[in-house]
Design an enzyme around this catalytic site. Sequence first.
Site, PDB file in Angstrom:
ATOM      1  N   LYS A  14       0.829  -1.208   0.000  1.00  0.00           N
ATOM      2  CA  LYS A  14       0.000   0.000   0.000  1.00  0.00           C
ATOM      3  C   LYS A  14       0.860   1.253   0.000  1.00  0.00           C
ATOM      4  O   LYS A  14       0.564   2.225  -0.702  1.00  0.00           O
ATOM      5  CB  LYS A  14      -0.913   0.033   1.235  1.00  0.00           C
ATOM      6  CG  LYS A  14      -2.148  -0.811   1.131  1.00  0.00           C
ATOM      7  CD  LYS A  14      -3.039  -0.536   2.329  1.00  0.00           C
ATOM      8  CE  LYS A  14      -4.240  -1.449   2.343  1.00  0.00           C
ATOM      9  NZ  LYS A  14      -5.150  -1.135   3.454  1.00  0.00           N
ATOM     10  N   ASP A  68      -8.807   2.026   3.905  1.00  0.00           N
ATOM     11  CA  ASP A  68      -9.221   0.684   4.277  1.00  0.00           C
ATOM     12  C   ASP A  68      -9.852   0.128   3.027  1.00  0.00           C
ATOM     13  O   ASP A  68     -10.701   0.776   2.400  1.00  0.00           O
ATOM     14  CB  ASP A  68     -10.206   0.665   5.448  1.00  0.00           C
ATOM     15  CG  ASP A  68     -10.317  -0.736   6.032  1.00  0.00           C
ATOM     16  OD1 ASP A  68      -9.264  -1.355   6.297  1.00  0.00           O
ATOM     17  OD2 ASP A  68     -11.437  -1.223   6.201  1.00  0.00           O
ATOM     18  N   GLY A 147      -1.651  -9.075  -2.061  1.00  0.00           N
ATOM     19  CA  GLY A 147      -2.984  -9.436  -1.573  1.00  0.00           C
ATOM     20  C   GLY A 147      -3.720 -10.344  -2.538  1.00  0.00           C
ATOM     21  O   GLY A 147      -3.191 -11.333  -3.022  1.00  0.00           O
ATOM     22  N   ASP A 149      -4.651  -9.614  -5.536  1.00  0.00           N
ATOM     23  CA  ASP A 149      -4.444  -9.181  -6.924  1.00  0.00           C
ATOM     24  C   ASP A 149      -4.386 -10.328  -7.937  1.00  0.00           C
ATOM     25  O   ASP A 149      -4.936 -10.197  -9.031  1.00  0.00           O
ATOM     26  CB  ASP A 149      -3.193  -8.314  -7.040  1.00  0.00           C
ATOM     27  CG  ASP A 149      -3.367  -6.930  -6.434  1.00  0.00           C
ATOM     28  OD1 ASP A 149      -4.481  -6.618  -5.952  1.00  0.00           O
ATOM     29  OD2 ASP A 149      -2.387  -6.164  -6.436  1.00  0.00           O
ATOM     30  N   LYS A 169      -2.990  -0.400 -13.417  1.00  0.00           N
ATOM     31  CA  LYS A 169      -3.668  -0.642 -12.149  1.00  0.00           C
ATOM     32  C   LYS A 169      -4.147   0.685 -11.539  1.00  0.00           C
ATOM     33  O   LYS A 169      -5.218   0.744 -10.942  1.00  0.00           O
ATOM     34  CB  LYS A 169      -2.760  -1.384 -11.169  1.00  0.00           C
ATOM     35  CG  LYS A 169      -3.484  -1.813  -9.914  1.00  0.00           C
ATOM     36  CD  LYS A 169      -2.608  -2.619  -8.983  1.00  0.00           C
ATOM     37  CE  LYS A 169      -3.349  -2.940  -7.704  1.00  0.00           C
ATOM     38  NZ  LYS A 169      -2.529  -3.621  -6.726  1.00  0.00           N
ATOM     39  N   HIS A 174      -9.267   0.110  -7.465  1.00  0.00           N
ATOM     40  CA  HIS A 174     -10.135   0.778  -6.491  1.00  0.00           C
ATOM     41  C   HIS A 174      -9.429   1.941  -5.806  1.00  0.00           C
ATOM     42  O   HIS A 174     -10.016   2.986  -5.578  1.00  0.00           O
ATOM     43  CB  HIS A 174     -10.651  -0.226  -5.456  1.00  0.00           C
ATOM     44  CG  HIS A 174      -9.589  -1.080  -4.845  1.00  0.00           C
ATOM     45  ND1 HIS A 174      -8.795  -1.932  -5.588  1.00  0.00           N
ATOM     46  CD2 HIS A 174      -9.186  -1.229  -3.567  1.00  0.00           C
ATOM     47  CE1 HIS A 174      -7.940  -2.545  -4.784  1.00  0.00           C
ATOM     48  NE2 HIS A 174      -8.155  -2.135  -3.550  1.00  0.00           N
TER      49      HIS A 174
END
Length: 193
Positions: A14, A68, A147, A149, A169, A174
Amino acid sequence: MKTSLIIATRNQGKIKEFRELLSEFNINILSQPDFIQINENGNTFAENARIKALEVSGITGEYSLADDSGLCVDSLNGAPGIYSSRYASTDSERISKLLNELKNFENRKARFNAAICIAKKGKVILEVEGKCEGLITYLPRGSNGFGYDPIFEVLETGLTFAEMESEKKKTYGHRGIAFKLLKPGLNKLFEIG
């Protein structure tokens, strides 16, 4: 002197993604200090992002950005949802568990949600939420990302996030979608580099 912005996470994937998304801004991006422990006890992605941003900004006095995010699978009634990172111990275990739970379902529809909150000195400054629709694949594909992905195929692309280069991406993801919603507010807060 550059304004500091602390990314309220210890997740290196992240942090890397946010460094790329924020690269055009004239800010000093920092990781969350190790001594800060946050209890994510919200019931939604937005609540958890707010909890993290407020906690980190309240302790440090700096701007804090928290997100989150998670995967919501239709056939699993929205699971793993806000528990996406706690669904199992490692990325590979999370993927295996999810694929195993979906093996008897034809409906593979899912979405990634990302809520982003920026706070300063314990006060919310900006909040947005972005979504990306897709399908859960039968097997992992690709080696980029982290994660879930490798098992999330983005609608209309035929690619999993793990098969996409970071620029693609950013467009479809998101976090990228939420970031586009956040950008007008960021432009007011921080100078572009």
